[in-house]
Scaffold this motif. Structure first.
Motif, PDB file in Angstrom:
ATOM      1  N   PRO A 100       0.803  -1.204   0.075  1.00  0.00           N
ATOM      2  CA  PRO A 100      -0.126  -0.023   0.111  1.00  0.00           C
ATOM      3  C   PRO A 100       0.823   1.243   0.114  1.00  0.00           C
ATOM      4  O   PRO A 100       1.929   1.244   0.734  1.00  0.00           O
ATOM      5  CB  PRO A 100      -0.821  -0.134   1.236  1.00  0.00           C
ATOM      6  N   ASN A 109       6.883  -0.422  -5.290  1.00  0.00           N
ATOM      7  CA  ASN A 109       5.621   0.368  -6.212  1.00  0.00           C
ATOM      8  C   ASN A 109       6.555   0.942  -7.071  1.00  0.00           C
ATOM      9  O   ASN A 109       6.046   0.816  -8.355  1.00  0.00           O
ATOM     10  CB  ASN A 109       5.292   1.212  -5.517  1.00  0.00           C
ATOM     11  N   GLY A 150      -9.916  -0.471  -9.021  1.00  0.00           N
ATOM     12  CA  GLY A 150      -9.042  -0.259  -7.757  1.00  0.00           C
ATOM     13  C   GLY A 150      -8.823  -1.420  -6.930  1.00  0.00           C
ATOM     14  O   GLY A 150      -9.092  -1.364  -5.832  1.00  0.00           O
ATOM     15  N   ARG A 152      -6.101  -3.101  -4.810  1.00  0.00           N
ATOM     16  CA  ARG A 152      -5.140  -2.406  -3.621  1.00  0.00           C
ATOM     17  C   ARG A 152      -4.034  -2.980  -3.051  1.00  0.00           C
ATOM     18  O   ARG A 152      -4.052  -4.113  -3.733  1.00  0.00           O
ATOM     19  CB  ARG A 152      -6.353  -2.024  -2.511  1.00  0.00           C
ATOM     20  N   GLY A 153      -3.609  -2.763  -1.952  1.00  0.00           N
ATOM     21  CA  GLY A 153      -2.519  -3.325  -1.276  1.00  0.00           C
ATOM     22  C   GLY A 153      -1.269  -3.708  -2.222  1.00  0.00           C
ATOM     23  O   GLY A 153      -0.684  -2.919  -3.031  1.00  0.00           O
ATOM     24  N   ARG A 155      -1.526  -4.825  -4.957  1.00  0.00           N
ATOM     25  CA  ARG A 155      -1.663  -4.586  -6.548  1.00  0.00           C
ATOM     26  C   ARG A 155      -2.013  -3.112  -6.637  1.00  0.00           C
ATOM     27  O   ARG A 155      -2.473  -2.692  -7.799  1.00  0.00           O
ATOM     28  CB  ARG A 155      -2.850  -5.461  -6.743  1.00  0.00           C
ATOM     29  N   THR A 156      -1.779  -2.258  -5.915  1.00  0.00           N
ATOM     30  CA  THR A 156      -1.999  -0.766  -6.093  1.00  0.00           C
ATOM     31  C   THR A 156      -0.881  -0.179  -7.213  1.00  0.00           C
ATOM     32  O   THR A 156      -1.539   0.138  -8.369  1.00  0.00           O
ATOM     33  CB  THR A 156      -1.648  -0.013  -4.854  1.00  0.00           C
ATOM     34  N   LEU A 244     -16.477   1.138  -5.285  1.00  0.00           N
ATOM     35  CA  LEU A 244     -15.230   0.821  -4.752  1.00  0.00           C
ATOM     36  C   LEU A 244     -15.027  -0.104  -3.415  1.00  0.00           C
ATOM     37  O   LEU A 244     -14.291  -1.128  -3.549  1.00  0.00           O
ATOM     38  CB  LEU A 244     -14.380   2.084  -4.667  1.00  0.00           C
ATOM     39  N   ARG A 248     -12.702  -3.480  -4.007  1.00  0.00           N
ATOM     40  CA  ARG A 248     -11.420  -3.832  -3.055  1.00  0.00           C
ATOM     41  C   ARG A 248     -11.446  -4.789  -2.518  1.00  0.00           C
ATOM     42  O   ARG A 248     -10.284  -5.277  -2.186  1.00  0.00           O
ATOM     43  CB  ARG A 248     -11.411  -2.344  -2.261  1.00  0.00           C
ATOM     44  N   ALA A 251      -9.087  -7.744  -4.220  1.00  0.00           N
ATOM     45  CA  ALA A 251      -7.564  -7.475  -4.293  1.00  0.00           C
ATOM     46  C   ALA A 251      -6.969  -8.529  -3.459  1.00  0.00           C
ATOM     47  O   ALA A 251      -7.674  -9.192  -2.405  1.00  0.00           O
ATOM     48  CB  ALA A 251      -7.185  -6.155  -3.703  1.00  0.00           C
TER      49      ALA A 251
END
Ligand SMILES: NC(=O)c1ccc[n+]([C@@H]2O[C@H](COP(=O)([O-])OP(=O)(O)OC[C@H]3O[C@@H](n4cnc5c(N)ncnc54)[C@H](OP(=O)(O)O)[C@@H]3O)[C@@H](O)[C@H]2O)c1
Length: 251
Positions: A100, A109, A150, A152-153, A155-156, A244, A248, A251
């Motif tokens: 994240p 990232n 979206g 997340r985590g 996979r952001t 969303l 989410r 994810a």
């Protein structure tokens, strides 16, 4: 218009997972292969295996780090030249590190954005230059269903990198409309490979099932393919409209 058989195929990220799996499937179909990745020991073992199993085909390999744009610019035409040119380029190399945003893992990232976006961009430049010179070819960009909404985590950044690839591929397609060069964006769902050990999402399929669906989709040369088509085409349509808080959870 029916498309010609793409006899000579260059695959990046061919040292494991989907790239290695696609190489095996295309070899079985009698295609000639140019295989690239950083782990050349694995590429060479794969080459030896494929040549032993399919003596009629040609398989050439090269070390390539797609993070090095200058190397991509140099190695892609050299490798393609060993087959006397290529008819299809599968931009498959990619990584899935991530955490994240704002949790102290900016490096992971950033690495994911760098390899997936800029590495794939470099590959597209090199591939399309070769195809433009001949007026034909098939560029395949490997995106992901994580690009759609979206996730997340871990996979952001990954999802964002693949969303950038969808956009890039569409604009390359726009540049090339009316030419003999086709561009396909493939969006695999979750397929069990090294990239997602310990964090596999819903509807994960085994490597063989995933690679069969992937090669069949690439052979059809659509603008966009979900892999496997079921359940990912309808799930992708749902993802586009769900709120969303629901998205989410995938994810
Ligand atoms: N498996 C899934 O569920 C899934 C879903 C959607 C999309 N995808 C996409 O499918 C593609 C293949 O992934 P995979 O699942 O097969 O994972 P994988 O088994 O980890 O394979 C990744 C491949 O990319 C290569 N690669 C990574 N960084 C590279 C670099 N800097 N330069 C050159 N090659 C590099 C690796 O080779 P070296 O380490 O030897 O260089 C390896 O062959 C990726 O783009 C991934 O995002 C996978």
């Amino acid at each position: 218009m029916p498309h010609p058989v793409r006899q000579r195929i260059l695959i990046t990220g061919a040292s494991s997972g989907l790239g290695e799996g696609m190489a095996r499937r295309f070899a079985r179909m009698g295609r000639d292969l140019a295989l690239a990745a950083r782990r050349t020991d694995r590429l060479e073992a794969l080459r030896d295996e494929l040549l032993a199993a399919h003596p009629g085909i040609r398989v050439v390999t090269a070390a390539l780090d797609v993070d090095d744009a200058a190397a991509v610019e140099k190695v892609v035409p050299e490798l393609a030249g060993k087959l006397g040119g290529i008819d299809r380029f599968v931009a498959n190399a990619g990584i899935g590190k991530g955490a994240p945003v704002g949790t102290g893992s900016a490096w992971a990232n950033r690495a994911t954005l760098f390899t997936n976006v800029l590495g794939t961009h470099a590959q597209c430049e090199a591939a399309v230059e070769l195809f433009r010179a001949r007026g034909s070819g098939h560029l395949v960009v490997v995106s992901s269903v994580a690009s759609i909404r979206g996730m997340r985590g871990t996979r952001t950044a990954y999802g964002a990198s693949k969303a950038a690839l969808n956009a890039l591929a569409e604009r390359i397609r726009s540049d090339l409309l009316g030419t003999g060069i086709r561009v396909t964006t493939v969006l695999p769902g979750f397929i069990a490979t090294d990239i997602n050990v310990g964090r596999r999402g819903p509807f994960t399929v085994d490597l063989g099932t995933g690679v069969d669906a992937l090669t069949a989709a690439i052979e059809r040369e659509p603008v966009r393919a979900y892999v496997p088509e079921w359940p990912w085409r309808p799930v992708s349509a749902l993802l586009r409209v769900l709120p969303l808080p629901v998205v989410r959870r995938l994810a």
